[in-house]
Design a protein around this motif. Structure first.
Motif, mmCIF file in Angstrom:
data_model
loop_
_atom_site.group_PDB
_atom_site.id
_atom_site.type_symbol
_atom_site.label_atom_id
_atom_site.label_comp_id
_atom_site.label_asym_id
_atom_site.label_seq_id
_atom_site.Cartn_x
_atom_site.Cartn_y
_atom_site.Cartn_z
ATOM 1 N N ASP A 1 19.530 -23.770 43.577
ATOM 2 C CA ASP A 1 18.834 -22.903 44.525
ATOM 3 C C ASP A 1 17.644 -22.246 43.843
ATOM 4 O OD1 ASP A 1 20.668 -23.542 46.433
ATOM 5 O OD2 ASP A 1 21.883 -21.736 46.147
ATOM 6 N N ASP A 2 16.717 -21.722 44.640
ATOM 7 C CA ASP A 2 15.575 -20.985 44.097
ATOM 8 C C ASP A 2 16.040 -19.704 43.406
ATOM 9 O OD1 ASP A 2 14.018 -22.915 45.159
ATOM 10 O OD2 ASP A 2 13.272 -21.732 46.840
ATOM 11 N N ASP B 1 13.487 -25.291 41.631
ATOM 12 C CA ASP B 1 14.886 -25.571 41.900
ATOM 13 C C ASP B 1 15.267 -26.998 41.536
ATOM 14 O OD1 ASP B 1 13.327 -26.673 43.834
ATOM 15 O OD2 ASP B 1 14.537 -26.013 45.537
ATOM 16 N N GLN C 1 24.122 -21.621 38.021
ATOM 17 C CA GLN C 1 23.749 -21.187 39.369
ATOM 18 C C GLN C 1 24.742 -20.142 39.825
ATOM 19 O OE1 GLN C 1 22.060 -23.868 42.386
ATOM 20 N NE2 GLN C 1 23.884 -23.448 43.613
#
Length: 410
Positions: free
Chosen positions: A43-44, A59, A394
């Motif tokens: 994810d960003d 990402d 993450q």
């Protein structure tokens, strides 16, 4: 002409051999390298696990690497019962805990001599640097894994019989590879013991995880335990190495790692499972007492769908002690990982040239594996750093990595 005739191949993937003029001593030369492509999807706004910097909108990360590039020398000296092995790696061996921050700095991985007692068949003494007889996944060399090192310096006494084999090691601790007697990573003393019972097949069938088609049924169970104490006779360590290996700044204390595992294989299929446990009790530089117990599980299996293609799947998990995390922390204490892949053996029934394609999937927040959090214990995520280095971290589930690799062994 006489000298060149001594250089002879002994089969695919088994290297070359030199023999002394009197035939009493031998030198076997092997090499192995892996070339890998990894594509990572997150994810960003995540933090890079290798270097804690925010990646922003980056990402997607991908690139090439050489995780292993090894040269191996082995043989015997003067007598068949006096043997040796020296192994060095130019590959990805970044280990800041041991002062190695160059990703391709040459590092000795094996360097030992071994004496087999002629008066007691199956009994031997090994001295030097070798892998601790603890985690079975680490004892199987990387070229023989399904999915694509933890060494010690010390003494090891081993015994192998028809259905049982056992090992006992006195060493400098799990992080002592390549260190001086008072260098970083050294413990005061470490003790490691492993025992295995084979209920079917031959011991040679367990040098790898793969089982070719038409192979005989084989199975074994094993258990091992390691204990080390640190911080008294080598206080200059300052807890640095164990901060990297355990995830806390413990400067003195005791570490216990234990495991139980089983492997079964047959006609073109294999199954392996292992349980891991780790307990550390010690003090930080500030005098805080820390007491953690972590656990892990790994289960994998493979099957040949053609003569040269092997499909495999793996689930492994880490269960951190909740006391590792600060009050109110949102980090997951239990981490789960899935791996799906296939190996293509370019030469049938040979590890000489193998191509692999894998999908790695972290099911939940895995930031505890990286900077600023506990990194588990020896053997977490499969006993090898290869899976961890493909993840970047993450803070929610769903990090995915695709890994393509070619390995060459001779």
């Amino acid at each position: 002409a006489e000298r060149s005739s001594l250089l002879q191949g002994s089969g695919e993937g088994s290297g070359f051999s030199l023999t002394s003029g009197d035939g009493a001593s031998t030198l076997n030369i092997n090499a192995f390298f892996q070339f890998r492509y990894v594509a990572n999807f997150r994810d960003d706004g995540q933090t890079d696990g290798a270097a804690p910097t925010t990646i922003g909108d980056n990402d997607f990360t991908h690139g090439f690497e050489i995780p292993r590039a090894r040269i191996d020398w082995s043989g015997n000296v003067a007598q068949d019962n006096i043997t040796y092995r020296i192994n060095g790696d130019f590959g990805y061996n970044n280990n800041a805990a041991l002062g190695n921050t160059d990703q391709h700095q040459f590092q000795v991985t094996w360097a030992y001599g071994q004496y087999a007692f002629e008066s007691a068949d199956g009994l031997f003494l090994r001295f030097g640097q070798f892998k601790a007889p603890l985690l079975w996944e680490e004892l199987v060399d990387p070229e023989f894994q399904l999915a694509g090192e933890r060494s010690v310096q010390g003494l090891m006494l081993g015994y192998e019989a028809e259905s049982f084999r056992g090992y006992f090691s006195v060493n400098d601790g799990l992080l002592s590879a390549g260190t001086t007697y008072n260098g970083g990573g050294e413990s005061d003393i470490g003790l490691t013991a492993r025992g295995e019972f084979k209920f079917a097949g031959d011991w040679a069938q367990f040098t790898d995880f793969t089982s070719w088609r038409n192979s005989d049924y084989a199975g074994k169970v094993g258990a091992a335990i390691h204990w080390e104490t640190f911080g008294d006779t080598n206080p200059i360590m300052g807890g640095t190495a164990h901060a990297a290996g355990i995830g806390t700044g413990i400067t003195e204390g005791d570490l216990i790692v234990y495991t139980a595992d089983a492997a079964v294989e047959g006609n073109g299929w294999n199954v392996f499972g292992a349980f891991y446990g780790s307990h550390i009790d010690g003090d930080t530089a500030g005098g805080t007492d820390l007491d953690f117990s972590d656990f892990g599980i790994a289960v994998q299996g493979g099957v040949f769908v053609t003569e040269q293609i092997e499909a495999f799947a793996r689930w492994d998990a880490i269960f951190f002690d909740e006391d590792r995390f600060a009050a109110g922390s949102s980090a997951d204490e239990d981490l789960h990982f899935l791996t799906f892949g296939a190996n293509y053996y370019m030469i049938p029934e040979s590890h000489a040239v193998k191509a692999s394609l894998e999908l790695l999937w972290a099911l939940n927040d895995n930031t505890a594996l990286f900077a600023g959090g506990p990194v588990g214990f020896p053997g977490s995520t499969g006993g090898s750093a290869s899976s961890i280095t493909s993840y970047l971290g993450q803070d929610d589930g769903g990090e995915i990595a695709i890994r393509a690799q070619v390995g060459v062994l001779f």
